[in-house]
Design a protein around this motif. Structure first.
Motif, mmCIF file in Angstrom:
data_model
loop_
_atom_site.group_PDB
_atom_site.id
_atom_site.type_symbol
_atom_site.label_atom_id
_atom_site.label_comp_id
_atom_site.label_asym_id
_atom_site.label_seq_id
_atom_site.Cartn_x
_atom_site.Cartn_y
_atom_site.Cartn_z
ATOM 1 N N VAL A 1 45.435 32.146 51.826
ATOM 2 C CA VAL A 1 46.213 30.923 51.641
ATOM 3 C C VAL A 1 46.300 30.515 50.175
ATOM 4 O O VAL A 1 46.923 29.503 49.858
ATOM 5 N N ALA A 2 45.670 31.278 49.271
ATOM 6 C CA ALA A 2 45.620 30.885 47.859
ATOM 7 C C ALA A 2 46.586 31.668 46.990
ATOM 8 O O ALA A 2 46.578 31.490 45.762
ATOM 9 N N ALA A 3 47.415 32.534 47.582
ATOM 10 C CA ALA A 3 48.264 33.409 46.765
ATOM 11 C C ALA A 3 49.182 32.617 45.840
ATOM 12 O O ALA A 3 49.284 32.908 44.645
ATOM 13 N N ASP A 4 49.870 31.600 46.378
ATOM 14 C CA ASP A 4 50.786 30.820 45.544
ATOM 15 C C ASP A 4 50.045 30.109 44.417
ATOM 16 O O ASP A 4 50.514 30.067 43.277
ATOM 17 N N ARG A 5 48.893 29.517 44.738
ATOM 18 C CA ARG A 5 48.119 28.791 43.731
ATOM 19 C C ARG A 5 47.655 29.734 42.614
ATOM 20 O O ARG A 5 47.723 29.392 41.431
ATOM 21 N N LEU A 6 47.158 30.916 42.989
ATOM 22 C CA LEU A 6 46.686 31.869 41.986
ATOM 23 C C LEU A 6 47.830 32.357 41.103
ATOM 24 O O LEU A 6 47.677 32.479 39.881
ATOM 25 N N ALA A 7 48.987 32.649 41.713
ATOM 26 C CA ALA A 7 50.142 33.100 40.929
ATOM 27 C C ALA A 7 50.570 32.026 39.930
ATOM 28 O O ALA A 7 50.900 32.332 38.766
ATOM 29 N N LEU B 1 26.651 37.805 46.081
ATOM 30 C CA LEU B 1 26.459 36.503 45.440
ATOM 31 C C LEU B 1 26.869 36.555 43.973
ATOM 32 O O LEU B 1 27.574 35.659 43.486
ATOM 33 N N ILE B 2 26.444 37.599 43.259
ATOM 34 C CA ILE B 2 26.826 37.743 41.846
ATOM 35 C C ILE B 2 28.349 37.881 41.721
ATOM 36 O O ILE B 2 28.974 37.270 40.847
ATOM 37 N N GLY B 3 28.946 38.689 42.610
ATOM 38 C CA GLY B 3 30.399 38.843 42.585
ATOM 39 C C GLY B 3 31.116 37.526 42.835
ATOM 40 O O GLY B 3 32.141 37.233 42.205
ATOM 41 N N SER B 4 30.588 36.697 43.750
ATOM 42 C CA SER B 4 31.206 35.402 44.042
ATOM 43 C C SER B 4 31.160 34.486 42.825
ATOM 44 O O SER B 4 32.145 33.795 42.506
ATOM 45 N N ILE B 5 30.010 34.451 42.146
ATOM 46 C CA ILE B 5 29.880 33.613 40.948
ATOM 47 C C ILE B 5 30.872 34.058 39.881
ATOM 48 O O ILE B 5 31.574 33.234 39.262
ATOM 49 N N LEU B 6 30.952 35.368 39.650
ATOM 50 C CA LEU B 6 31.864 35.881 38.629
ATOM 51 C C LEU B 6 33.323 35.614 38.997
ATOM 52 O O LEU B 6 34.146 35.301 38.124
ATOM 53 N N CYS B 7 33.675 35.730 40.290
ATOM 54 C CA CYS B 7 35.044 35.417 40.717
ATOM 55 C C CYS B 7 35.369 33.952 40.426
ATOM 56 O O CYS B 7 36.471 33.624 39.971
ATOM 57 N N GLY B 8 34.408 33.075 40.673
ATOM 58 C CA GLY B 8 34.633 31.664 40.402
ATOM 59 C C GLY B 8 34.773 31.346 38.932
ATOM 60 O O GLY B 8 35.338 30.305 38.574
ATOM 61 N N LEU B 9 34.286 32.233 38.067
ATOM 62 C CA LEU B 9 34.371 32.030 36.617
ATOM 63 C C LEU B 9 35.475 32.861 35.967
ATOM 64 O O LEU B 9 35.615 32.850 34.730
ATOM 65 N N ALA B 10 36.270 33.593 36.771
ATOM 66 C CA ALA B 10 37.283 34.515 36.234
ATOM 67 C C ALA B 10 38.262 33.781 35.322
ATOM 68 O O ALA B 10 38.670 32.652 35.599
ATOM 69 N N TRP B 11 38.660 34.418 34.201
ATOM 70 C CA TRP B 11 39.538 33.795 33.215
ATOM 71 C C TRP B 11 40.971 34.301 33.287
ATOM 72 O O TRP B 11 41.870 33.703 32.704
ATOM 73 N N ASN B 12 41.216 35.397 33.988
ATOM 74 C CA ASN B 12 42.583 35.872 34.214
ATOM 75 C C ASN B 12 42.600 36.697 35.492
ATOM 76 O O ASN B 12 41.544 36.958 36.088
ATOM 77 N N VAL B 13 43.786 37.123 35.917
ATOM 78 C CA VAL B 13 43.893 37.811 37.201
ATOM 79 C C VAL B 13 43.236 39.185 37.142
ATOM 80 O O VAL B 13 42.716 39.673 38.160
ATOM 81 N N SER C 1 40.465 40.003 35.428
ATOM 82 C CA SER C 1 39.021 39.823 35.609
ATOM 83 C C SER C 1 38.701 39.441 37.052
ATOM 84 O O SER C 1 37.693 39.881 37.605
ATOM 85 N N LEU C 2 39.562 38.651 37.694
ATOM 86 C CA LEU C 2 39.339 38.286 39.095
ATOM 87 C C LEU C 2 39.383 39.524 39.983
ATOM 88 O O LEU C 2 38.543 39.694 40.875
ATOM 89 N N ASN C 3 40.341 40.413 39.742
ATOM 90 C CA ASN C 3 40.421 41.645 40.528
ATOM 91 C C ASN C 3 39.169 42.495 40.349
ATOM 92 O O ASN C 3 38.637 43.062 41.311
ATOM 93 N N ALA C 4 38.674 42.604 39.104
ATOM 94 C CA ALA C 4 37.473 43.396 38.848
ATOM 95 C C ALA C 4 36.261 42.809 39.564
ATOM 96 O O ALA C 4 35.462 43.539 40.176
#
Length: 486
Positions: free
Chosen positions: A37-43, A92-104, A106-109
């Motif tokens: 449900v977040a696709a539009d917001r992320l784009a 857990l580490i992946g979740s924290i890093l996703c929440g701190l992602a600075w661009n798309v 880094s979020l994908n990684a």
């Protein structure tokens, strides 16, 4: 559902283990669907296209799928407890890093890292609970676990919608932090330590990993591209599909040829009729479930005019029906076997799919809700007995491999279901959403007809057997394993 009294009749240690395993597993199950449900917001926030954002889901799914077959080997090498704790920590580490992602990018990684953790945790949920429950109680425990598994795809979009309504998209990932820390703390106390394993563990099948993991991932990628682009003839779909055939064909040759080391997944498992039937039915359940989850919100949005959050709420009866059905039928399968329960559930789901082929924009929401509930109830009645039959008829040392195969085919079935419904709705509707929706559920009905036939191959009532010592892992005797039920 399993009553309080029935839960209390389980061993206290098993009750605690069930609780902590389901707490750890719910994160990955929700995260896989919440992001939808977040696709539009992320784009919008990243200033990129929806096609680029789609990799936020695809990278997670691909990493999860590639991790599954390695878990079957690693659980004996590392131990179930250590691997479970490691999987929780990685997620857990992946979740924290996703929440701190600075661009798309880094979020994908970081979603890849999160997917690796989810692949470990999701596979081990089945293995840890099946081993702890034993053959006599595996049905009721798998049914209880099915409540979490069947609710996740429905609750994920609802939870995601609630978060996005008032908070940043980052909280879709950061919400895992308190849950993950609690799951880790409880797991350290409750998950039993691994027994000393004096049996030698074979070397990791590196060639098998290089062929099987990428082969399955390429198949999932091809199907996701079909769903995104609405055609099988796109190069973006054909290239990974061809790669999947080559890699999986290469793995079959590799696994079946005479060799000294055991393959990652021994394909001789499929010579066991009960196992082959269970994983076939499991794959079909994944197909039908996710096809329905994909199509029903589109009906509510495009035909009935509901917004995204309302459509997610109206999908809840499907998850509720499955959550009620799985504990009931899972517990019952401990006594009567899987065949009749799965057959009855498949017929009920098939009749519900036929109802959806006839509804229109003015159909009472009561009927739509009732059909959603019954298709979920029917699929739950197939799922829990099927899972329990697999674990009940496999020798204990083959449970990790069986779990990996079942989970991979369920994921592939889900991808096929989404892709098939997306293509059918785009091509058969001629721009009419209702016609496309009807065509989609005729497709679901055909799949359920195959599921009805396949359910007849599942094991029936199990004959009582005396406990006996299991043969060494990987031996021909182990593959013969437990007796086939009637």
């Amino acid at each position: 559902m399993m009553t309080h009294g029935e839960v209390q009749r389980l061993d206290p240690a098993l009750r605690r283990l069930i609780g902590v395993v389901l707490l750890g597993g719910i994160m990955g199950i929700l995260d896989g669907s919440m992001i939808a449900v977040a696709a539009d917001r992320l784009a919008h926030d990243f200033g990129t296209s929806l096609a680029t954002v789609s990799w936020v889901s695809a990278s997670y799914l691909l990493a999860l799928t590639v991790t599954i077959p390695v878990t079957a080997w690693a659980v004996d090498r590392v131990g179930g407890r250590r691997l479970w704790l490691g999987g929780l920590a990685v997620f857990l580490i992946g979740s924290i890093l996703c929440g701190l992602a600075w661009n798309v990018e880094s979020l994908n990684a970081f979603r890849v890292l999160q997917g690796i953790g989810a692949g470990l945790v999701d596979s081990l949920m089945l293995t840890l609970l099946a081993r702890a429950a034993g053959a006599s109680r595996v049905g009721r425990v798998m049914g209880l676990m099915g409540v979490v598994g069947s609710s996740g795809p429905v609750l994920g979009p609802i939870v995601g919608g609630i978060i996005l309504d008032s908070l940043s998209w980052r909280w879709m990932f950061l919400v895992n932090v308190p849950i993950g820390l609690l799951a880790l703390a409880l797991s350290l106390r409750i998950v039993p330590r691994d027994a000393d394993n004096t049996a030698p563990v074979g070397r990791l099948d590196v060639i098998g990993i290089a062929l099987l993991g990428p082969g399955v991932a390429a198949g999932v990628l091809a199907l996701s591209q079909v769903a995104e682009r609405g055609t099988f003839t796109s190069t973006w779909a054909l290239a990974p599909l061809a790669a999947a055939f080559l890699l999986l064909g290469g793995y079959a040759w590799h696994a079946l040829r005479p060799r000294r080391a055991a393959p990652l997944i021994d394909l001789r498992l499929f010579t066991r009729p009960s196992f082959a039937a269970s994983v076939l039915v499991g794959g079909l359940v994944g197909l039908v479930t996710f096809a329905s989850i994909f199509a029903l919100p589109l009906y509510q949005q495009l035909v009935r005019g509901h917004d995204t959050f309302e459509a997610a709420l109206l999908l809840a009866p499907l998850g509720i029906g499955s959550a009620i059905s799985m504990p009931l039928t899972g517990r019952r399968s401990d006594r009567v076997g899987a065949r009749l329960l799965a057959l009855g559930g498949a017929i009920l789901a098939g009749l519900s799919a036929l109802v959806f082929t006839q509804i229109g924009p003015q159909t009472s929401q009561v009927w739509v809700t009732a059909a959603s509930f019954t298709i979920g109830f029917g699929l739950g009645a197939v799922g829990a007995p099927t899972i329990s039959s697999l674990y009940r008829t496999l020798p204990a040392e083959l449970v990790p491999q069986g779990s990996s195969v079942l989970y991979m085919l369920n994921q592939l079935g889900a991808s096929i279901g989404i892709a098939a419904v997306a293509v059918v709705m785009l091509t058969a509707g001629d721009g009419n959403p209702l016609s496309g929706f009807h065509a989609a559920f005729w497709t679901v009905a055909v799949a359920l007809a195959v599921l009805i036939l396949a359910s007849n191959l599942l094991p029936g009532r199990l004959a009582p057997q005396e406990p006996r010592e299991q043969p060494p892992a990987g031996s021909d005797t182990a593959l013969a394993g437990a007796e086939e039920p009637a």
